[in-house]
Design a protein around this motif. Structure first.
Motif, PDB file in Angstrom:
ATOM      1  N   ILE A   1       0.869  -1.179   0.000  1.00  0.00           N
ATOM      2  CA  ILE A   1       0.000   0.000   0.000  1.00  0.00           C
ATOM      3  C   ILE A   1       0.904   1.226   0.000  1.00  0.00           C
ATOM      4  CG2 ILE A   1      -1.779   1.299   1.209  1.00  0.00           C
ATOM      5  CD1 ILE A   1      -2.824  -1.255   2.393  1.00  0.00           C
ATOM      6  N   GLY A   2       0.852   1.997  -1.076  1.00  0.00           N
ATOM      7  CA  GLY A   2       1.734   3.144  -1.198  1.00  0.00           C
ATOM      8  C   GLY A   2       0.980   4.421  -1.493  1.00  0.00           C
ATOM      9  N   HIS A   3       1.353   5.495  -0.795  1.00  0.00           N
ATOM     10  CA  HIS A   3       0.710   6.791  -1.007  1.00  0.00           C
ATOM     11  C   HIS A   3       1.653   7.763  -1.701  1.00  0.00           C
ATOM     12  CE1 HIS A   3      -0.174  10.996   0.545  1.00  0.00           C
ATOM     13  NE2 HIS A   3      -1.187  10.724  -0.262  1.00  0.00           N
ATOM     14  N   SER A   4       1.183   8.438  -2.732  1.00  0.00           N
ATOM     15  CA  SER A   4       1.911   9.482  -3.434  1.00  0.00           C
ATOM     16  C   SER A   4       3.257   8.950  -3.923  1.00  0.00           C
ATOM     17  CB  SER A   4       2.076  10.706  -2.520  1.00  0.00           C
ATOM     18  OG  SER A   4       2.439  11.848  -3.249  1.00  0.00           O
ATOM     19  N   ALA A   5       4.375   9.528  -3.468  1.00  0.00           N
ATOM     20  CA  ALA A   5       5.685   9.001  -3.879  1.00  0.00           C
ATOM     21  C   ALA A   5       5.849   7.551  -3.441  1.00  0.00           C
ATOM     22  CB  ALA A   5       6.801   9.860  -3.287  1.00  0.00           C
ATOM     23  N   GLY A   6       5.233   7.194  -2.320  1.00  0.00           N
ATOM     24  CA  GLY A   6       5.253   5.808  -1.868  1.00  0.00           C
ATOM     25  C   GLY A   6       4.506   4.888  -2.817  1.00  0.00           C
ATOM     26  N   GLY A   7       3.534   5.438  -3.548  1.00  0.00           N
ATOM     27  CA  GLY A   7       2.820   4.651  -4.555  1.00  0.00           C
ATOM     28  C   GLY A   7       3.721   4.312  -5.724  1.00  0.00           C
ATOM     29  N   GLY A   8       4.505   5.304  -6.166  1.00  0.00           N
ATOM     30  CA  GLY A   8       5.472   5.040  -7.227  1.00  0.00           C
ATOM     31  C   GLY A   8       6.482   4.003  -6.794  1.00  0.00           C
ATOM     32  N   LEU A   9       6.928   4.088  -5.537  1.00  0.00           N
ATOM     33  CA  LEU A   9       7.895   3.123  -5.025  1.00  0.00           C
ATOM     34  C   LEU A   9       7.287   1.729  -4.922  1.00  0.00           C
ATOM     35  CD1 LEU A   9       9.481   5.363  -2.260  1.00  0.00           C
ATOM     36  CD2 LEU A   9      10.611   4.561  -4.345  1.00  0.00           C
ATOM     37  N   ALA A  10       6.004   1.651  -4.579  1.00  0.00           N
ATOM     38  CA  ALA A  10       5.326   0.351  -4.527  1.00  0.00           C
ATOM     39  C   ALA A  10       5.311  -0.294  -5.910  1.00  0.00           C
ATOM     40  CB  ALA A  10       3.899   0.532  -4.006  1.00  0.00           C
ATOM     41  N   LEU A  11       5.039   0.501  -6.941  1.00  0.00           N
ATOM     42  CA  LEU A  11       5.065  -0.019  -8.312  1.00  0.00           C
ATOM     43  C   LEU A  11       6.465  -0.468  -8.704  1.00  0.00           C
ATOM     44  CD1 LEU A  11       2.783   2.511 -10.243  1.00  0.00           C
ATOM     45  CD2 LEU A  11       2.337   0.074  -9.887  1.00  0.00           C
ATOM     46  N   LEU A  12       7.458   0.345  -8.354  1.00  0.00           N
ATOM     47  CA  LEU A  12       8.838   0.011  -8.689  1.00  0.00           C
ATOM     48  C   LEU A  12       9.267  -1.273  -7.979  1.00  0.00           C
ATOM     49  CD1 LEU A  12      11.278   1.010 -10.311  1.00  0.00           C
ATOM     50  CD2 LEU A  12      12.008   2.300  -8.282  1.00  0.00           C
ATOM     51  N   PHE A  13       8.868  -1.424  -6.737  1.00  0.00           N
ATOM     52  CA  PHE A  13       9.196  -2.648  -5.991  1.00  0.00           C
ATOM     53  C   PHE A  13       8.530  -3.859  -6.643  1.00  0.00           C
ATOM     54  CE2 PHE A  13       8.683  -5.914  -2.828  1.00  0.00           C
ATOM     55  CZ  PHE A  13       9.887  -5.896  -2.124  1.00  0.00           C
ATOM     56  N   ALA A  14       7.273  -3.706  -7.038  1.00  0.00           N
ATOM     57  CA  ALA A  14       6.546  -4.816  -7.666  1.00  0.00           C
ATOM     58  C   ALA A  14       7.188  -5.232  -8.983  1.00  0.00           C
ATOM     59  CB  ALA A  14       5.085  -4.435  -7.889  1.00  0.00           C
ATOM     60  N   LEU A  15       7.754  -4.265  -9.699  1.00  0.00           N
ATOM     61  CA  LEU A  15       8.438  -4.577 -10.957  1.00  0.00           C
ATOM     62  C   LEU A  15       9.783  -5.257 -10.709  1.00  0.00           C
ATOM     63  CD1 LEU A  15       7.705  -1.261 -12.894  1.00  0.00           C
ATOM     64  CD2 LEU A  15       6.855  -3.528 -13.511  1.00  0.00           C
ATOM     65  N   ARG A  16      10.480  -4.841  -9.649  1.00  0.00           N
ATOM     66  CA  ARG A  16      11.803  -5.394  -9.361  1.00  0.00           C
ATOM     67  C   ARG A  16      11.744  -6.715  -8.594  1.00  0.00           C
ATOM     68  NH1 ARG A  16      12.247  -2.117 -12.612  1.00  0.00           N
ATOM     69  NH2 ARG A  16      13.504  -0.199 -12.638  1.00  0.00           N
ATOM     70  N   HIS A  17      10.709  -6.887  -7.770  1.00  0.00           N
ATOM     71  CA  HIS A  17      10.599  -8.103  -6.946  1.00  0.00           C
ATOM     72  C   HIS A  17       9.171  -8.657  -7.001  1.00  0.00           C
ATOM     73  CE1 HIS A  17      14.573  -7.281  -5.242  1.00  0.00           C
ATOM     74  NE2 HIS A  17      14.183  -6.035  -5.069  1.00  0.00           N
ATOM     75  N   PRO A  18       8.707  -9.042  -8.172  1.00  0.00           N
ATOM     76  CA  PRO A  18       7.322  -9.501  -8.310  1.00  0.00           C
ATOM     77  C   PRO A  18       6.986 -10.720  -7.457  1.00  0.00           C
ATOM     78  CG  PRO A  18       8.619 -10.050 -10.250  1.00  0.00           C
ATOM     79  CD  PRO A  18       9.448  -9.118  -9.431  1.00  0.00           C
ATOM     80  N   GLU A  19       7.985 -11.541  -7.178  1.00  0.00           N
ATOM     81  CA  GLU A  19       7.746 -12.753  -6.395  1.00  0.00           C
ATOM     82  C   GLU A  19       7.336 -12.446  -4.957  1.00  0.00           C
ATOM     83  OE1 GLU A  19      11.802 -11.430  -5.354  1.00  0.00           O
ATOM     84  OE2 GLU A  19      10.655 -11.540  -7.219  1.00  0.00           O
TER      85      GLU A  19
END
Length: 326
Positions: free
Chosen positions: A150-168
């Motif tokens: 669950i990411g808010h604002s800049a944390g939302g972008g980071l949540a997406l980036l994390f999901a792309l880098r560590h989908p597992e």
């Protein structure tokens, strides 16, 4: 005295007598003076200003402040936005913890996480990729193998980036007014950070911008009656932390976000986007565009600004239920 040295001395003295020479000498003297002036540290050790439910974990040489509530197989990882901290989740952690384990942490530069110099860690924790690496290591440290982000604002972008880098490691993603578009400063905007003594005196300049940060907070709320003095003080509490000014300076210096637009259609995760229709920080149109790229669910909460989880926690939690019930 050698002849060559005498000639050089004469030339230097002659140059100093010129207007340009006097300017150069003045600059050198100013820089030398600046180098000698100490900048006192501000704040106290983070452990001294923690909350009753605060936890600290040593990771890569510095202390990460986090909250860990609830239990169960499902784990929620909460990523706050710019200028915020775990304080932003105060209205939803209790209810979320009835659905599973909830971990919220202060990312480097914010909250009560210890401010560490960028060169003293295996990665730069003030860059987007650095935060993703830190999050990955933190999850392993806390025995989390898979989570709902669950990411808010800049944390939302980071949540997406994390999901792309560590989908597992990602079950699904909830984005609140996500700031997901690329942020790369032009070369001339970076010059100020690489001027002589910028790293020494930049934090001092940052101290003068506290009032402007309060104005951003005021802009983030649509229902201003909810922005009480207690809420403002809650956001300002991390300003008591040791070297908070240096941490914010490092965030400003190294903040970036890569262009992930082309990667998003292949994310392959269930994504929910929640956005307030009165958001003046991240426009609703940005989430509409993102929702199309991800083919995700977009829920718009009326009469809410940039902080749906704070202004309308009940509606936000109801929206979260739609993604975890699948």
């Amino acid at each position: 005295m050698p002849t060559g040295f005498k000639e050089l001395t004469v030339k230097v003295k002659g140059f100093i007598r010129t207007g340009k020479g006097r300017t150069v000498v003045s600059v050198i003297l100013v820089l030398a003076t600046l180098a000698l002036i100490p900048v006192p540290e501000v704040g106290v050790p983070v452990e001294e200003i923690g909350f009753e439910n605060s936890r600290f974990v040593e990771l890569d040489g510095f202390k990460i402040h986090y909250l860990d509530e609830g239990s169960g197989e499902r784990v929620f990882i909460l990523l706050h936005g710019f200028g915020a901290s775990v304080f932003t989740w105060r209205g939803i952690i209790s209810n979320l913890s009835s659905m599973g384990r909830v971990i919220a942490f202060d990312r480097p530069g914010f909250g009560l996480t210890e401010r560490v110099e960028p060169g003293k860690t295996p990665y730069n924790p003030y860059t987007s990729e650095g935060v993703v690496e830190l999050t990955y290591r933190l999850l392993l440290k806390l025995n989390v193998s898979r989570a709902v982000l669950i990411g808010h604002s800049a944390g939302g972008g980071l949540a997406l980036l994390f999901a792309l880098r560590h989908p597992e490691m990602v079950e699904s993603v909830v984005l609140i007014a996500p700031a997901w578009k690329p942020r790369v400063r032009a070369w001339h905007d970076n010059i100020v950070f690489y001027l002589p003594f910028a790293d020494k005196y930049g934090p001092l300049v940052v101290r003068g911008f506290v009032g402007q940060l309060e104005q951003v907070l005021y802009k983030a709320w649509y229902n201003k009656s909810l922005l009480t003095s207690d809420v403002v003080e809650g956001y300002k509490h991390p300003l008591k932390a040791r070297n908070w000014d240096k941490g914010l300076y490092w965030v400003l210096k190294y903040s970036d976000f890569p262009d992930i637009t082309g990667e998003l259609p292949g994310l392959g995760k269930q994504v929910l986007i929640v956005h307030g229709d009165k958001d003046e920080i991240v426009r609703l149109e940005s989430s509409v565009e993102l929702s199309r790229l991800l083919n995700s669910t977009l829920i718009v909460i009326e009469n809410v600004g940039h902080l749906p989880h704070e202004e309308a926690p009940a509606e936000f939690l109801e929206a979260v239920q739609t993604i975890i019930s699948h």
